[in-house]
Structure formats: structure tokens, C-alpha cells
Design an enzyme around this catalytic site. Structure first.
Site, mmCIF file in Angstrom:
data_model
loop_
_atom_site.group_PDB
_atom_site.id
_atom_site.type_symbol
_atom_site.label_atom_id
_atom_site.label_comp_id
_atom_site.label_asym_id
_atom_site.label_seq_id
_atom_site.Cartn_x
_atom_site.Cartn_y
_atom_site.Cartn_z
ATOM 1 N N GLY A 72 0.517 28.819 8.891
ATOM 2 C CA GLY A 72 -0.594 28.508 9.787
ATOM 3 C C GLY A 72 -1.049 29.691 10.611
ATOM 4 N N THR A 106 9.407 -18.192 -4.498
ATOM 5 C CA THR A 106 10.262 -17.051 -4.822
ATOM 6 C C THR A 106 10.020 -16.706 -6.278
ATOM 7 O OG1 THR A 106 12.128 -18.492 -5.418
ATOM 8 C CG2 THR A 106 12.025 -17.725 -3.143
ATOM 9 N N HIS A 107 10.031 -15.404 -6.592
ATOM 10 C CA HIS A 107 9.699 -14.945 -7.947
ATOM 11 C C HIS A 107 8.286 -15.390 -8.334
ATOM 12 C CE1 HIS A 107 13.999 -13.952 -8.679
ATOM 13 N NE2 HIS A 107 14.203 -15.018 -7.931
ATOM 14 N N SER A 145 -20.116 -9.383 -4.396
ATOM 15 C CA SER A 145 -20.441 -9.016 -5.769
ATOM 16 C C SER A 145 -21.923 -8.723 -5.899
ATOM 17 C CB SER A 145 -20.056 -10.140 -6.735
ATOM 18 O OG SER A 145 -20.492 -9.860 -8.048
ATOM 19 N N SER A 146 -22.230 -7.738 -6.744
ATOM 20 C CA SER A 146 -23.629 -7.417 -7.020
ATOM 21 C C SER A 146 -24.189 -8.264 -8.152
ATOM 22 C CB SER A 146 -23.751 -5.932 -7.390
ATOM 23 O OG SER A 146 -22.983 -5.655 -8.558
#
Length: 510
Positions: free
Chosen positions: A146, A234-235, A365-366
């Protein structure tokens, strides 16, 4: 003094007094010009937009409207990497202003001419306040110590101080960038000092307040949703019930731990390298200089800075920044999980989980009319990914300190500051534009919970695991309810099922 200064101020117009005025200024005349300089080397080119300045490599043209000097110009010529978007972060420049002011004040105590010291302090204050930001054009990708940025700061403060004293820009008289502004300092100890000052201020002014805001909003939602029972997962598969408030309490604790980790890293950030000079020995400083500078910086910032107990470590290793970056990396992991959970729980509105109703902030959304997306969650997860990447860079930089100096300093502090700013800002944005407006879709929550096969877990103590598993599998195969299947298999009565399978009794130990 400097903690609330965040807005960039415009640079002051350059007003220069004639060079002759310097000679008549009491106590300021007689400073020597290096013998290798041509006569009037620093004089403004009256017909041009630049002045001529010199460094040890020769002459260079310096824009008339800039306070920086030859070494800064030479760096812009040698390191054309990335353009303006890759400039040294503003917090580093402001931190340098704080450091240079503190050093000038201490140097005055050790005999520096008060007029010179006061001019340096005033100019350094302007740097710290962001008033001279336009005079710092250097990019991060320069020398790894620096040095060029340190000299950029020295030149700007020197020339601004010269201007205040009625001198000629570029003359280095009466305020020399090396002999006065950089007195008792080296780039090797000033840059890491500025790194720590900048990081500490960013953490305290941006990161921790942002995380606290997010923590408080999540905590409020946890309390608001305390009585809403939902199915756990879970999972990514159905599990036993919990309350939506309990689920959110996990997020609250994650953010709380994030703040704890960050705060735990700060004591090493508060240790400053100033006073170590070139290799950590403190060559060309006075006894007590390091301690006094740290105390001045602490007074200016309101943060508990102290001198580093071992300057060799402070120059050659930046483990403190790696540690702080690691805490922010863990924070990014937490925020990634929280934002993902919230957007998945809010998926839909009709074909997803739909347990949460997220604020609608903008069209999504377009091509698909009426579509609204979980944009705040997406922004947060992108920020988290960026912070994780930043930490990789900081880790590589921190592991490459060689002998008495680490030369990845600019890259490391750029990424640490980037992470702190992103996490702090994203936490505020996520809180204000998403978390505070989250609503529970209780109708959907109840429907999914009552349809879940994992409520059968409540029967384990009464009929055993194997029979409970057969009820769940048979119900799933036949598309029937747990209650219907349990009765059909002859394992229990309707009354027993209603008594034993109560979601509200499945929320904790008995």
C-alpha cells in the site's frame, strides 16, 4: 469525532498564494529544495492545466486542480488495472486521515514545528471527513504494502497544508510529504494501521447495526408466530410439528451468534501497527510514539484502539483480518440459510409450500403478468455468496505474509470492507423490505400439518415404532389418513388416536 461522517463532500477549490508569500511567512522560510530539482520545478505551468512535480525518478505532469503529487501520478501510470471501480476503498482513505492527524499531533509533542503540525492536522481532518476524496485516484491493485496509497495521502495532506500556509503546490515547502506528514512512519506500518481503523469503523457503523436490526425484526416475528403450529421438515421431508415461532427463534439465535463472533474478533482489530515502521523495530520513531498514536486514534474514533503488543506480527501477518473475515463468512452462511428458508416457505403462491406470505415489492417478470418474486431473499443469498468468495481471497492473502511483511494488504482490506458493507446493508434491506412484512398463511400451514404422516411419531410411546411405521406407510400407499389407517389396522381406537395425536402436545419434552 469522525464516526458519523459518511457523506462524501466536494473538494475545496484550489486557491494558491504566490510563491513569494512563502518567503515572507514568519518561521516558514529557508527550507531547502533538493539539489536535483531544476529552478522553479514546482511552478504552475501558466498556459496549461498541469504543473511539473518531481520524484526521485524524474519530472511528471500533475493536474493543477489536484492535491496529489508525482508519486501518485506515477502510480496511475504504472497500475492501469480496473479503472475507477477498483479504487482504494474510501474507508481506507478516511482512516488514513485519522492516522495522519494523530501522528502529526504526537510529532508536535516530540518537536515538530507547531505551524506545520497544525496545518497537517487540518488537512488530515479534511481527508478523514471525506472532503478530498477526488484527490485519491489510485486502485487497489498496486504494491502489496500500500506504499503508493500512503504516499498519495502524504502528498494530498502536504499540498493542502502548503496551500493553507500560503505556499506553492508541489514545492514541498514548508510541509514535506515524507519528512513531515510521514514523520516517524513507514507505509509498512501506516497501511495496516489504516486497515484496522477502517475495518473497525465499518463494523461498528454498518455491519453490527445492520445485524442488530435484522435480529430484532426476526425476534419480533418469532414472538408473533409463537402460537402457530406447523409441520417441521428434515432432509426437506415431513417431520414432527413445531411452532413457526420456534422455527424463527432458530434464525434469531443464528444472528445473535453472528454478532457475538464478530465482536469476539474485534480486540485484535483494535491493535494498531503504527510505530513499527519498516520491519517492526520502530526505527526512526521516539519511545512512546506508538502508544501515543494509538491513544489519539482511540480518542478521535471513540473505539478502544491500542498499540499492537508485537509489531513484527502486526506487519508480517494479518491474522486479525482473516479472523474477522472468518466471522463474516460464518455470518454469510447463517444469512444464506435464513434467506433460503424464508423464500422456500414462501414459495407459491399456489403451487409451492406457501406457508409464508412475503411482501410484494416489485413486478417479478417481463413475460409472466402478475408474477412476484422473493427478491430480497435472492439479494441476500447473492451477498452471502460474495462474502464467502471474499473470505477465500482474504484467506489466501493472509497466508502469504513473507518474512517481515505481508504484501497482500490492499486486496485483503478491500474484501474485508466489501464483506462488512454488503452484510450490513443487506441485513437492513432484508429487514425493511421483507422480514417486517412477513405474514403467516395459517390456512395453508394447518392443511399441511394435518396431512403430514409424521404426526404418527406421537404414537411411538403407545404402540411402538414398528406399528407406527406401518400406519404411516400404509396411509401413504392408500392415500388415507393416519387415523383411518390406524383404526383399520386395529392398532387403536378413534378415541385413543384423538387423545394421543395432538400437535400442540408435540412441541417439547414432557
Amino acid at each position: 469525532m469522525y464516526r458519523a461522517l459518511r457523506l462524501l463532500a466536494r473538494s475545496r477549490p484550489l486557491v494558491r498564494a504566490p510563491a513569494a508569500a512563502l518567503a515572507s511567512a514568519p518561521g516558514l522560510g529557508g527550507a531547502a529544495v533538493p539539489s536535483f530539482w531544476p529552478p522553479n520545478a514546482a511552478r504552475m505551468a501558466s498556459q496549461n492545466s498541469f504543473r511539473i512535480e518531481y520524484d526521485t525518478f524524474g519530472e511528471l505532469k500533475v493536474p493543477n486542480d489536484k492535491y496529489y503529487g508525482a508519486q501518485t501520478v506515477r502510480s496511475t501510470m504504472n497500475f492501469k488495472i480496473g479503472g475507477v471501480t477498483e479504487r482504494m476503498p474510501t474507508p481506507v482513505i478516511k482512516a488514513f486521515g485519522i492516522l495522519k492527524r494523530a501522528a502529526a499531533e504526537v510529532n508536535q509533542d516530540y518537536g515538530l514545528d507547531p505551524k506545520i503540525a497544525n496545518a497537517i492536522m487540518k488537512a488530515a481532518d479534511e481527508v478523514a471527513e471525506g472532503k478530498l476524496n477526488d484527490h485519491f485516484p489510485l486502485v487497489v491493485w498496486q504494491t502489496g504494502s500500500g506504499t503508493q496509497t500512503n504516499m498519495n495521502v502524504n502528498e494530498v495532506i502536504s499540498n493542502r497544508a502548503i496551500e493553507m500556509l500560503g505556499g506553492e503546490l508541489g514545492s514541498k515547502i514548508p510541509v514535506h510529504p515524507n519528512d513531515h506528514v510521514n514523520k516517524s512512519q513507514s507505509s509498512n506500518d501506516t497501511f495496516p494501521t489504516a486497515m484496522h481503523i477502517a475495518a473497525a469503523i465499518e463494523v461498528h457503523e454498518v455491519l453490527l447495526p445492520g445485524l442488530q436490526k435484522l435480529h430484532d425484526a426476526l425476534d419480533a416475528k418469532s414472538k408473533e408466530f409463537a402460537q402457530i403450529i406447523k409441520i417441521g421438515r428434515t432432509h426437506t421431508q415431513d417431520a414432527v410439528p413445531l411452532t413457526l415461532g420456534q422455527e424463527f427463534s432458530g434464525y434469531v439465535q443464528q444472528v445473535k451468534y453472528a454478532m457475538t463472533r464478530i465482536k469476539a474478533a474485534m480486540p485484535r482489530i483494535y491493535e494498531l501497527a503504527a510505530g513499527g515502521t519498516a520491519v517492526g523495530t520502530g526505527l526512526n520513531t521516539r519511545i512512546g510514539f506508538a502508544e501515543k498514536v494509538a491513544a489519539k486514534v482511540a480518542a478521535l474514533t471513540g473505539l478502544p484502539f491500542v498499540t499492537a503488543p508485537n509489531k513484527f506480527e502486526a506487519l508480517a501477518a494479518h491474522d486479525a483480518l482473516v479472523e474477522l473475515s472468518g466471522a463474516m463468512n460464518t455470518t454469510a452462511c447463517s444469512l444464506m440459510k435464513i434467506a433460503n428458508d424464508i423464500r422456500f416457505l414462501g414459495s407459491g403462491p399456489r403451487s409451492g409450500l406457501g406457508e409464508l406470505i412475503l411482501p410484494e415489492n416489485e413486478p417479478g417478470s417481463s413475460i409472466m403478468p402478475g408474477k412476484v418474486n422473493p427478491t430480497q431473499c435472492e439479494a441476500m443469498t447473492m451477498v452471502a455468496a460474495q462474502v464467502m468468495g471474499n473470505h477465500v481471497a482474504v484467506t489466501v492473502g493472509g497466508s502469504n505474509g513473507h518474512f517481515e511483511l505481508n504484501v497482500f494488504k490492499p486486496m485483503m482490506i478491500k474484501n474485508v470492507l466489501h464483506s462488512a458493507r454488503l452484510l450490513g446493508d443487506a441485513s437492513v434491506s432484508f429487514t425493511e423490505n421483507c422480514v417486517v412484512g412477513i405474514q403467516a398463511n395459517t390456512e395453508r400451514i394447518n392443511k399441511l400439518m394435518n396431512e403430514s404422516l409424521m404426526l404418527v411419531t406421537a404414537l411411538n410411546p403407545h404402540i411402538g415404532y414398528d406399528k407406527a411405521a406401518k400406519i404411516a406407510k400404509t396411509a401413504h400407499k392408500n392415500g388415507s389418513t393416519l387415523k383411518e389407517t390406524a383404526i383399520e389396522l386395529g392398532y387403536l381406537t378413534a378415541e385413543q388416536f384423538d387423545e394421543w395425536v395432538k400437535p400442540k402436545d408435540m412441541l417439547g419434552p414432557k
